[in-house]
Design an enzyme around this catalytic site. Sequence first.
Site, PDB file in Angstrom:
ATOM      1  CE  LYS A  11      -7.707   0.629   3.384  1.00 20.91           C
ATOM      2  NZ  LYS A  11      -6.377   1.535   3.889  1.00 20.91           N
TER       3      LYS A  11
ATOM      4  CB  CYS B 165      -4.271  -1.727   4.482  1.00 19.41           C
ATOM      5  SG  CYS B 165      -3.260  -1.396   5.967  1.00 19.41           S
TER       6      CYS B 165
ATOM      7  CD  GLU C 271      -2.804   1.164   2.600  1.00 20.67           C
ATOM      8  OE1 GLU C 271      -4.097   1.476   2.479  1.00 20.67           O
ATOM      9  OE2 GLU C 271      -2.223   0.414   3.486  1.00 20.67           O
TER      10      GLU C 271
END
Length: 280
Positions: free
Chosen positions: A112, A154, A42
């Site tokens: 995301k 993440c 990321e």
Amino acid sequence: MQISLLQCQSSRDVAANLRFIESQLESLPRQEAEPQLVVLPECCLLFGGHESEQLAWSGEDEPLKQALSALAARFGVYLVAGTIPARSGDGRVYSRCYVFDDKGDVLGHYEKIHLFDVDVADGTKRYRESDTFCPGDKVVVVDTPFGKLGLAICYDVRFPDLFRALRLAGAEILLLPAAFTRVTGEAHWEILLKARAIETQCFMLGAAQWGSHNVGSRETWGQSMIIDPWGRTLAELPAGTGWVRARLDMSELARVRAAMPVGAHNRFAKPVLLGAGTSE
């Protein structure tokens, strides 16, 4: 198949981040006839910075996307390009992960879904990704020569429903570019990666940021990992920057799923409560 994760210590200096990734790709062992999957973490080209910096690098010409596409083509690798900012249309940006083939063409991308709006007992203390980033709304699985890649980023790893949806959509290999904080990473990173691998019976590839960033304003955990569908660690890098590499045996995935067919056994495969009855 050869899988390589790159653990980075990225900063706000895009040019320096790009030079580091390029230098690591130059030293990456490769065999001519063998396709190779490379996964970046990321924020691989821009870690931190004010909202204006994120917006500046997400312009119409998409310079970060073009730079990463060029690297995939130059080195002849399939590249999962961590995350870069992409315009959302509401004044914020998406945290977007691209999958490039070995010619630099886009095979797919994911934005995301779960944003890191939490309080952590570290030097930063308060994280509010939603101030700068807009959440995505699509589950993404990309078909590649390596298998079907399920994409997450993440903080997504804390939401098992997303990973179940990826498995139901056909995912065989789960990819998680990440920048876990040192505090949360030490507590939960390895446990969460292994849980998601075991639940979905997929390979899990967690490519992480490590160390202090931007003169100590942020510290990440590292420990990039490759985990098999039984929850075994195939390779990891606890600290420092560099490569984590392993070969994946897809016959092992088939064996695990056949021996313990949890997908077929799952009684909540459809959105219905067992024993709840019906009403008119």
